[in-house]
Design an enzyme around this catalytic site. Sequence first.
Site, PDB file in Angstrom:
ATOM      1  N   CYS A   1      14.197  -1.950  14.906  1.00 48.57           N
ATOM      2  CA  CYS A   1      14.612  -0.692  15.535  1.00 48.57           C
ATOM      3  C   CYS A   1      16.138  -0.603  15.536  1.00 48.57           C
ATOM      4  O   CYS A   1      16.810  -1.563  15.951  1.00 48.57           O
ATOM      5  CB  CYS A   1      14.072  -0.680  16.970  1.00 48.57           C
ATOM      6  SG  CYS A   1      14.440   0.811  17.882  1.00 48.57           S
TER       7      CYS A   1
ATOM      8  N   ARG B   1       0.833  -1.215   0.000  1.00 40.69           N
ATOM      9  CA  ARG B   1       0.000   0.000   0.000  1.00 40.69           C
ATOM     10  C   ARG B   1       0.866   1.263   0.000  1.00 40.69           C
ATOM     11  O   ARG B   1       0.525   2.265  -0.617  1.00 40.69           O
ATOM     12  CB  ARG B   1      -0.910   0.009   1.233  1.00 40.69           C
ATOM     13  CG  ARG B   1      -2.127  -0.888   1.070  1.00 40.69           C
ATOM     14  CD  ARG B   1      -3.020  -0.802   2.271  1.00 40.69           C
ATOM     15  NE  ARG B   1      -3.404   0.564   2.589  1.00 40.69           N
ATOM     16  CZ  ARG B   1      -3.815   0.959   3.794  1.00 40.69           C
ATOM     17  NH1 ARG B   1      -3.909   0.113   4.780  1.00 40.69           N
ATOM     18  NH2 ARG B   1      -4.150   2.213   4.001  1.00 40.69           N
TER      19      ARG B   1
ATOM     20  N   GLN C   1      -8.482  11.072   8.304  1.00 40.25           N
ATOM     21  CA  GLN C   1      -8.382   9.656   8.674  1.00 40.25           C
ATOM     22  C   GLN C   1      -7.369   8.972   7.762  1.00 40.25           C
ATOM     23  O   GLN C   1      -7.056   7.806   7.947  1.00 40.25           O
ATOM     24  CB  GLN C   1      -9.750   8.970   8.487  1.00 40.25           C
ATOM     25  CG  GLN C   1     -10.836   9.555   9.342  1.00 40.25           C
ATOM     26  CD  GLN C   1     -12.208   9.070   8.891  1.00 40.25           C
ATOM     27  OE1 GLN C   1     -12.590   7.950   9.151  1.00 40.25           O
ATOM     28  NE2 GLN C   1     -12.952   9.914   8.215  1.00 40.25           N
ATOM     29  N   ASN C   2      -6.902   9.687   6.757  1.00 42.46           N
ATOM     30  CA  ASN C   2      -6.047   9.060   5.745  1.00 42.46           C
ATOM     31  C   ASN C   2      -4.610   8.949   6.229  1.00 42.46           C
ATOM     32  O   ASN C   2      -4.091   9.840   6.899  1.00 42.46           O
ATOM     33  CB  ASN C   2      -6.101   9.859   4.442  1.00 42.46           C
ATOM     34  CG  ASN C   2      -7.507   9.881   3.873  1.00 42.46           C
ATOM     35  OD1 ASN C   2      -8.360   9.105   4.314  1.00 42.46           O
ATOM     36  ND2 ASN C   2      -7.767  10.767   2.928  1.00 42.46           N
TER      37      ASN C   2
ATOM     38  N   CYS D   1       8.738   1.538  17.058  1.00 46.42           N
ATOM     39  CA  CYS D   1       9.270   0.331  17.684  1.00 46.42           C
ATOM     40  C   CYS D   1       8.228  -0.257  18.626  1.00 46.42           C
ATOM     41  O   CYS D   1       7.589   0.461  19.390  1.00 46.42           O
ATOM     42  CB  CYS D   1      10.555   0.680  18.441  1.00 46.42           C
ATOM     43  SG  CYS D   1      11.233  -0.735  19.300  1.00 46.42           S
TER      44      CYS D   1
ATOM     45  N   HIS E   1      -5.318   8.727  12.202  1.00 51.27           N
ATOM     46  CA  HIS E   1      -5.124   7.281  12.042  1.00 51.27           C
ATOM     47  C   HIS E   1      -3.663   6.919  11.727  1.00 51.27           C
ATOM     48  O   HIS E   1      -3.379   5.781  11.377  1.00 51.27           O
ATOM     49  CB  HIS E   1      -6.053   6.727  10.950  1.00 51.27           C
ATOM     50  CG  HIS E   1      -7.487   6.642  11.398  1.00 51.27           C
ATOM     51  ND1 HIS E   1      -8.523   6.334  10.552  1.00 51.27           N
ATOM     52  CD2 HIS E   1      -8.057   6.826  12.616  1.00 51.27           C
ATOM     53  CE1 HIS E   1      -9.670   6.340  11.236  1.00 51.27           C
ATOM     54  NE2 HIS E   1      -9.406   6.648  12.478  1.00 51.27           N
TER      55      HIS E   1
HETATM   56  P1  OAD Z   1     -14.415   4.443   3.412  1.00 48.15           P
HETATM   57  O1  OAD Z   1     -13.829   3.576   2.368  1.00 48.15           O
HETATM   58  O2  OAD Z   1     -15.193   3.801   4.498  1.00 48.15           O
HETATM   59  O3  OAD Z   1     -15.352   5.534   2.736  1.00 48.15           O
HETATM   60  C1  OAD Z   1     -14.925   6.277   1.623  1.00 48.15           C
HETATM   61  C2  OAD Z   1     -16.038   7.225   1.222  1.00 48.15           C
HETATM   62  O4  OAD Z   1     -15.559   8.061   0.185  1.00 48.15           O
HETATM   63  C3  OAD Z   1     -17.305   6.552   0.711  1.00 48.15           C
HETATM   64  O5  OAD Z   1     -18.431   7.043   1.422  1.00 48.15           O
HETATM   65  C4  OAD Z   1     -17.354   6.947  -0.769  1.00 48.15           C
HETATM   66  O6  OAD Z   1     -18.682   7.131  -1.236  1.00 48.15           O
HETATM   67  C5  OAD Z   1     -16.603   8.257  -0.751  1.00 48.15           C
HETATM   68  N1  OAD Z   1     -15.966   8.660  -2.015  1.00 48.15           N
HETATM   69  C6  OAD Z   1     -15.477   7.865  -3.012  1.00 48.15           C
HETATM   70  N2  OAD Z   1     -14.927   8.606  -3.986  1.00 48.15           N
HETATM   71  C7  OAD Z   1     -15.071   9.904  -3.622  1.00 48.15           C
HETATM   72  C8  OAD Z   1     -14.694  11.155  -4.205  1.00 48.15           C
HETATM   73  N3  OAD Z   1     -14.071  11.225  -5.382  1.00 48.15           N
HETATM   74  N4  OAD Z   1     -15.001  12.298  -3.527  1.00 48.15           N
HETATM   75  C9  OAD Z   1     -15.637  12.241  -2.333  1.00 48.15           C
HETATM   76  N5  OAD Z   1     -16.007  11.103  -1.730  1.00 48.15           N
HETATM   77  C10 OAD Z   1     -15.717   9.946  -2.362  1.00 48.15           C
HETATM   78  O7  OAD Z   1     -13.204   5.328   4.006  1.00 48.15           O
HETATM   79  P2  OAD Z   1     -13.109   6.114   5.387  1.00 48.15           P
HETATM   80  O8  OAD Z   1     -14.431   6.642   5.797  1.00 48.15           O
HETATM   81  O9  OAD Z   1     -11.986   7.065   5.268  1.00 48.15           O
HETATM   82  O10 OAD Z   1      -8.784   3.084   9.024  1.00 48.15           O
HETATM   83  O11 OAD Z   1     -12.695   4.945   6.366  1.00 48.15           O
HETATM   84  C11 OAD Z   1     -12.394   5.242   7.698  1.00 48.15           C
HETATM   85  C12 OAD Z   1     -11.309   4.335   8.221  1.00 48.15           C
HETATM   86  O12 OAD Z   1     -11.705   2.974   8.072  1.00 48.15           O
HETATM   87  C13 OAD Z   1     -10.008   4.424   7.476  1.00 48.15           C
HETATM   88  O13 OAD Z   1      -9.196   5.481   7.954  1.00 48.15           O
HETATM   89  C14 OAD Z   1      -9.369   3.092   7.718  1.00 48.15           C
HETATM   90  C15 OAD Z   1     -10.571   2.188   7.600  1.00 48.15           C
HETATM   91  O14 OAD Z   1     -10.517   1.018   8.316  1.00 48.15           O
HETATM   92  C16 OAD Z   1      -7.531   2.606   9.159  1.00 48.15           C
HETATM   93  O15 OAD Z   1      -6.918   2.031   8.298  1.00 48.15           O
HETATM   94  C17 OAD Z   1      -6.934   2.851  10.491  1.00 48.15           C
END
Ligand code: OAD
Length: 251
Positions: A149, A70, A101-102, A127, A119
């Site tokens: 480490c 990734r 959250q990214n 470590c 996140h």
């Molecule tokens: P999700 O994959 O759950 O949601 C992504 C959202 O982006 C969806 O509602 C889509 O409809 C929307 N989307 C897609 N393309 C888009 C665009 N061009 N413009 C605007 N919106 C768009 O992702 P997150 O809500 O970020 O955690 O997920 C939250 C967390 O869950 C992540 O940070 C991750 C995951 O488990 C970790 O990895 C710690």
Amino acid sequence: MSLLSPDVIHRIRSAKNILFLTGAGISSESGIPTFRGEGGYWKTFKAEELATPEAFAKHPEVVWEWYDWRRGICREAKPNDGHLTIAKWQTSSPTVNLITQNVDGLHPRAGSRNLLEIHGNIFRARCTNCQAKYHLEEDGLDKPGLKYCTACESLLRPDIVWFGESYDNRLLTKAWEQSKIAHVVFVIGTSANVSVPANLALTAIRNGAIGIEINPETTTLTASIQLHFGGKAGEILPEIYKEVFPESISQ
Ligand code: OAD
């Protein structure tokens, strides 16, 4: 046709504090898969096998392989107009906060400095023993596979908040403060499935902020939001910026 009414434009222009809360959707136009959308990671991979402390304890090499892969995708990606518009907005005002959250690092690469990566960040590791932090590329630890480490030789782990783990308290305290004082909250590209970020948006709205959501889909937050734009962040956000700052068009 205008996206925003004159009243909303006025409220955004006069807002003392603006908060952007972003999720994976803002980076999808940069070619990074989301988690729960079409082609999302959690459609193909099981979160409990890759993004939990138990998974790392059981097979750290598999977890590192997934994060190494990734990280490569994130390295190749470039910030898009969504990230760039937020960064531009932040340079024009010190009170534009950004919580993401990214973990992909695209906000800082777009120029956002006032940023809480709640996140974690995929380019960092820490470590498992002494908690020393590393930047994988700058510290020469970017080779695929297990990493150790340099101080105590223990195993490193990705500096990411996994399922079942607590958030960094210092970051979270700041995030709550920013959400409570926001007059406008933009919720962009998140499915709002994770409760802490969803509650940050709701807290801002309950404290009087106007909520503006940009997402092609509706979410659990949509009902609490004043304005939902069903489109792509990289297209809608620059349009909103132009309407709020028409003087920027001739610049
Ligand atoms: P999700 O994959 O759950 O949601 C992504 C959202 O982006 C969806 O509602 C889509 O409809 C929307 N989307 C897609 N393309 C888009 C665009 N061009 N413009 C605007 N919106 C768009 O992702 P997150 O809500 O970020 O955690 O997920 C939250 C967390 O869950 C992540 O940070 C991750 C995951 O488990 C970790 O990895 C710690």
